[in-house]
Design a protein around this motif. Structure first.
Motif, short mmCIF file in Angstrom:
data_model
loop_
_atom_site.label_atom_id
_atom_site.label_comp_id
_atom_site.label_asym_id
_atom_site.label_seq_id
_atom_site.Cartn_x
_atom_site.Cartn_y
_atom_site.Cartn_z
N LEU A 73 -1.91 86.15 27.47
CA LEU A 73 -3.52 85.83 28.23
C LEU A 73 -4.19 84.26 27.92
CD1 LEU A 73 -4.50 88.53 30.82
CD2 LEU A 73 -2.01 87.31 30.79
N PHE A 74 -3.77 84.75 26.53
CA PHE A 74 -4.96 83.47 25.64
C PHE A 74 -3.87 83.18 24.43
CE2 PHE A 74 -6.87 87.62 24.31
CZ PHE A 74 -6.98 87.32 23.12
N THR A 75 -4.10 82.04 23.88
CA THR A 75 -4.14 81.81 22.31
C THR A 75 -4.78 81.64 21.91
OG1 THR A 75 -2.21 81.03 23.06
CG2 THR A 75 -2.99 79.85 20.92
N ALA A 76 -4.64 81.81 20.46
CA ALA A 76 -6.67 81.87 19.36
C ALA A 76 -6.30 81.38 18.52
CB ALA A 76 -7.06 83.31 19.36
N PHE A 77 -6.67 80.62 17.78
CA PHE A 77 -7.09 79.44 16.84
C PHE A 77 -7.97 79.86 15.58
CE2 PHE A 77 -4.50 76.80 19.57
CZ PHE A 77 -3.08 76.42 18.83
N VAL A 78 -7.65 80.00 14.52
CA VAL A 78 -9.03 80.76 13.30
C VAL A 78 -9.19 79.63 12.12
CG1 VAL A 78 -8.46 83.19 14.29
CG2 VAL A 78 -6.86 81.91 12.28
N ALA A 79 -10.54 79.26 12.18
CA ALA A 79 -10.26 79.01 10.93
C ALA A 79 -10.87 79.72 9.55
CB ALA A 79 -11.68 77.40 10.80
N GLU A 80 -9.81 79.03 8.62
CA GLU A 80 -10.08 80.08 7.53
C GLU A 80 -10.58 79.22 6.32
OE1 GLU A 80 -7.15 83.65 6.20
OE2 GLU A 80 -6.10 81.34 6.59
N GLN A 81 -11.87 80.22 5.87
CA GLN A 81 -12.14 79.03 4.29
C GLN A 81 -12.56 80.74 3.63
OE1 GLN A 81 -16.54 77.95 5.22
NE2 GLN A 81 -15.06 76.18 4.33
N ASP A 82 -11.82 80.07 2.02
CA ASP A 82 -12.13 81.32 1.04
C ASP A 82 -11.49 82.75 1.78
OD1 ASP A 82 -13.38 79.14 -0.36
OD2 ASP A 82 -15.04 79.19 0.38
N ASP A 83 -10.72 82.68 2.33
CA ASP A 83 -9.98 84.27 2.96
C ASP A 83 -10.83 84.37 3.62
OD1 ASP A 83 -8.02 83.69 1.00
OD2 ASP A 83 -9.12 84.60 -0.62
N ASP A 84 -11.71 83.89 4.33
CA ASP A 84 -12.34 84.84 5.32
C ASP A 84 -12.43 83.62 6.56
OD1 ASP A 84 -14.37 86.08 6.68
OD2 ASP A 84 -16.16 84.76 6.18
N LEU A 85 -12.63 84.46 7.96
CA LEU A 85 -12.36 83.49 8.82
C LEU A 85 -13.43 83.05 9.65
CD1 LEU A 85 -9.75 85.74 11.52
CD2 LEU A 85 -9.40 83.55 9.63
N VAL A 86 -14.00 81.96 9.57
CA VAL A 86 -15.40 81.39 9.76
C VAL A 86 -15.46 80.68 11.66
CG1 VAL A 86 -15.70 81.34 7.79
CG2 VAL A 86 -14.82 79.55 8.61
N GLY A 87 -14.00 80.50 12.08
CA GLY A 87 -14.40 80.07 12.84
C GLY A 87 -12.62 80.49 13.95
N MET A 88 -13.69 79.82 15.51
CA MET A 88 -12.37 80.01 16.43
C MET A 88 -12.48 79.23 17.41
SD MET A 88 -13.09 83.17 18.98
CE MET A 88 -15.12 83.00 19.19
N ALA A 89 -10.95 79.24 18.15
CA ALA A 89 -10.87 78.85 19.75
C ALA A 89 -9.89 79.16 20.59
CB ALA A 89 -10.55 77.11 19.34
N VAL A 90 -10.79 79.69 21.04
CA VAL A 90 -9.40 80.69 22.23
C VAL A 90 -9.27 79.79 23.13
CG1 VAL A 90 -9.68 82.69 23.95
CG2 VAL A 90 -10.90 82.48 21.36
#
Length: 156
Positions: free
Chosen positions: A48-65
């Motif tokens: 029902l949704f698509t999520a994008f993630v921002a990855e920095q130094d092997d950690d997810l620090v942000g998202m867009a849904v």
């Protein structure tokens, strides 16, 4: 900074980011999203949704849904940015811009006519960020809501 589509292995961290936004926007007491619901509704052919993630130094620090309104008056889809959130420590690193670039690319890939979203009233930082991308508020429409919970007042 790397932005990519979220994968099922990201679900726990993605849920933490969603909770972070719920705390920031002060609806954490009503937040009902679970690990299972993210897995069920965010992945696979029937998502029902698509999520994008921002990855920095092997950690997810942000998202867009985002989700898509498949048909509108333009006979083209419309992409709705439901949630954009970058952890405070990762703000001003380009994560938000990279997430928005991924969302815009996604919209173009499905021939969407428009990307729309809402901004929490009083969130001047978000307004400034979106203006820096070339966006502007929609002066024609404002948001309304009507509760459909059983406790809501019936329409007479």
């Amino acid at each position: 900074m790397r932005v990519r589509l979220a994968e099922p292995r990201d679900v726990d961290r993605l849920l933490e980011l969603m909770r972070g936004l719920a705390r920031f926007e002060e609806y954490i007491d009503d937040f009902a999203v679970t690990r299972e619901s993210v897995l069920e509704h965010g992945f696979g052919d029937d998502r029902l949704f698509t999520a994008f993630v921002a990855e920095q130094d092997d950690d997810l620090v942000g998202m867009a849904v985002v989700y898509t309104i498949p048909w509108t008056y333009t006979l083209r889809p419309k992409v709705v940015l439901k949630e954009l959130f970058v952890e405070e420590a990762a703000r001003n690193t380009g994560a938000g811009k990279a997430l928005m670039a991924a969302v815009m690319s996604h919209g173009r890939s499905i021939d969407a006519a428009e990307l729309i979203w809402t901004v929490m009233d009083g969130n001047r930082a978000a307004e400034g960020f979106y203006r820096s991308l070339g966006a502007s508020p929609d002066g024609k429409w404002n948001n309304w809501s009507l509760s459909l919970d059983a406790k809501a007042r019936p329409v007479r």
